[in-house]
Design a protein around this motif. Structure first.
Motif, PDB file in Angstrom:
ATOM      1  N   THR A 187       0.810  -1.218   0.000  1.00 45.54           N
ATOM      2  CA  THR A 187       0.000   0.000   0.000  1.00 45.54           C
ATOM      3  C   THR A 187       0.848   1.276   0.000  1.00 45.54           C
ATOM      4  N   ARG A 188       2.003   1.259   0.645  1.00 51.32           N
ATOM      5  CA  ARG A 188       2.806   2.477   0.769  1.00 51.32           C
ATOM      6  C   ARG A 188       3.950   2.539  -0.249  1.00 51.32           C
ATOM      7  N   LYS A 189       4.258   1.412  -0.885  1.00 49.18           N
ATOM      8  CA  LYS A 189       5.241   1.356  -1.972  1.00 49.18           C
ATOM      9  C   LYS A 189       6.547   2.088  -1.640  1.00 49.18           C
ATOM     10  N   VAL A 242      15.292   6.731   3.865  1.00 49.77           N
ATOM     11  CA  VAL A 242      14.704   5.409   4.120  1.00 49.77           C
ATOM     12  C   VAL A 242      13.199   5.577   4.298  1.00 49.77           C
ATOM     13  N   ASP A 243      12.428   4.914   3.450  1.00 49.75           N
ATOM     14  CA  ASP A 243      10.964   5.055   3.502  1.00 49.75           C
ATOM     15  C   ASP A 243      10.327   4.121   4.537  1.00 49.75           C
ATOM     16  N   LEU A 244      10.924   2.962   4.717  1.00 51.95           N
ATOM     17  CA  LEU A 244      10.369   2.006   5.684  1.00 51.95           C
ATOM     18  C   LEU A 244      11.530   1.370   6.453  1.00 51.95           C
ATOM     19  N   LEU A 245      11.451   1.475   7.767  1.00 56.80           N
ATOM     20  CA  LEU A 245      12.480   0.922   8.645  1.00 56.80           C
ATOM     21  C   LEU A 245      11.876  -0.230   9.446  1.00 56.80           C
ATOM     22  N   ALA A 296       8.028   8.650   6.702  1.00 56.21           N
ATOM     23  CA  ALA A 296       8.499   7.266   6.730  1.00 56.21           C
ATOM     24  C   ALA A 296       7.635   6.430   7.660  1.00 56.21           C
ATOM     25  N   THR A 297       7.744   5.119   7.470  1.00 62.06           N
ATOM     26  CA  THR A 297       7.042   4.151   8.312  1.00 62.06           C
ATOM     27  C   THR A 297       8.077   3.327   9.069  1.00 62.06           C
ATOM     28  N   LEU A 335       4.744   2.545  13.463  1.00 62.94           N
ATOM     29  CA  LEU A 335       4.836   3.952  13.798  1.00 62.94           C
ATOM     30  C   LEU A 335       4.941   4.783  12.519  1.00 62.94           C
ATOM     31  N   SER A 336       4.412   5.976  12.583  1.00 65.13           N
ATOM     32  CA  SER A 336       4.488   6.914  11.460  1.00 65.13           C
ATOM     33  C   SER A 336       5.443   8.037  11.842  1.00 65.13           C
TER      34      SER A 336
END
Length: 338
Positions: free
Chosen positions: A167-169, A253-256, A285-286, A324-325
């Motif tokens: 969903t967040r790509k 970094v978009d997703l950690l 980021a997520t 977390l956002s």
């Protein structure tokens, strides 16, 4: 006869001798014609016999009274002993009854807890099986998949993580701690066009993950970097954390995914993650924090949210992780003089 006489004590012998003398005196007086003397002696003898009988009766009465008193004392002691014994037995029975009720209640509570635990376990296992089925429905692996669960993300957490990727790509995903999840994330990023960098402090485990990526044809999508643990100083404490040289080229970094270092490496092992990596995150980021149910992780999560601006928890996750956002707070500088 002689043997009986020998058994008499001094008093009995004296009384017997006195009686013999009196009898002799009576007989002598009668034979010599002194009837008055004989009658007098006989009267004295009878008086002595009567006095002896009275004395004996008195002594018998005294002995009987003493015997009755002793019997009363014995009866009293027996009554007291019986009451105490009955009281002790009754107390023991009451205590045994209370203990029996306590044990019965405890056993019932344990049986109920065991039944509830079994029910929860069955529901959890059913949920994991359902999540695993959905994982394989979403992807067709090109080689046998490594096992999930244990130290790796379980199917429920993996399913939620891959849904976030779909969903967040994210364009760049950073994973702390490689393993089963590395392969699944790489498959998801292959579909959305992203890239994965995974850090591992254990060279043997990192090599094992690289081999799995190669077997699945995912080396163009994901890479595993060796990052031995080095001391990092935060809040006056030293923590063993990944070598920062392994992160030198990473930005935006978009997703950690925080799934390391392992708990056994030390207390609060994962606390440094957000403090060290905040500047390397994208403006939006997520952050996925695995094992957020554990005490050290709960404390770290609370400190992050309280001290890092723009970091908020997105709500309750279906598995054992937290989502977390992060939104970078950009402050507008006010020109001087205004």
């Amino acid at each position: 006869m002689m043997s009986r006489l020998r058994k008499l004590n001094r008093r009995q012998a004296a009384l017997l001798a006195a009686a013999a003398v009196l009898c002799g005196a009576v007989a002598g007086g009668a034979l010599t014609g002194h009837l008055g003397f004989a009658l007098t002696v006989l009267g004295v003898f009878q008086a002595g016999v009567v006095a002896g009988l009275l004395l004996l009766a008195r002594r018998l009465t005294t002995l009987l009274a003493v015997q009755r008193a002793a019997q009363r004392d014995v009866r009293h002691v027996l009554d007291q002993t019986q009451r105490r014994l009955l009281g002790a037995v009754e107390e023991m029975l009451l205590a045994a009854g209370d203990r029996h009720r306590e044990l019965t209640d405890t056993l019932a509570a344990q049986q109920k807890a065991a039944a509830n635990g079994t029910d929860r376990l069955l529901r959890a296992q059913t949920g994991e099986v359902e999540a695993l089925v959905q994982l394989f429905q979403g992807f067709t692996p090109r080689a046998p998949m490594p096992p999930s669960g244990g130290f790796a993300l379980n199917p429920t957490d993996l399913l939620d993580l891959l849904q976030l990727i779909r969903t967040r790509k994210p364009k760049l995903v950073l994973e702390l701690g490689s393993g089963t999840s590395t392969v699944w994330i790489a498959y998801a990023l292959e579909k959305v066009g992203g890239r994965l960098v995974s850090l591992d402090h254990d060279p043997a485990y990192a090599e094992k993950t690289r081999a799995a990526l190669a077997a699945h044809g995912l080396v163009e999508v994901a890479e595993v970097r060796d990052a031995p643990l080095r001391p990092v100083l935060l809040d006056g404490r030293s923590f063993p954390w990944y070598d920062m040289d392994a992160l030198a080229d990473l930005r935006e970094v978009d997703l950690l995914l925080i799934d390391g270092p392992p708990e056994k490496t030390g207390p609060d092992a994962r606390y440094p993650a957000m403090r060290v990596l905040e500047d390397r995150l994208a403006d939006a980021a997520t952050v996925v924090f695995d094992d957020a149910h554990r005490q050290d992780e709960r404390v770290a999560l609370r400190k992050w949210v309280e001290t890092i601006e723009g970091l908020t928890e997105e709500g309750e996750a279906p598995g054992r992780h937290a989502v977390l956002s992060y939104r970078r707070m950009v402050r507008q500088l006010t020109p001087q003089g205004q």
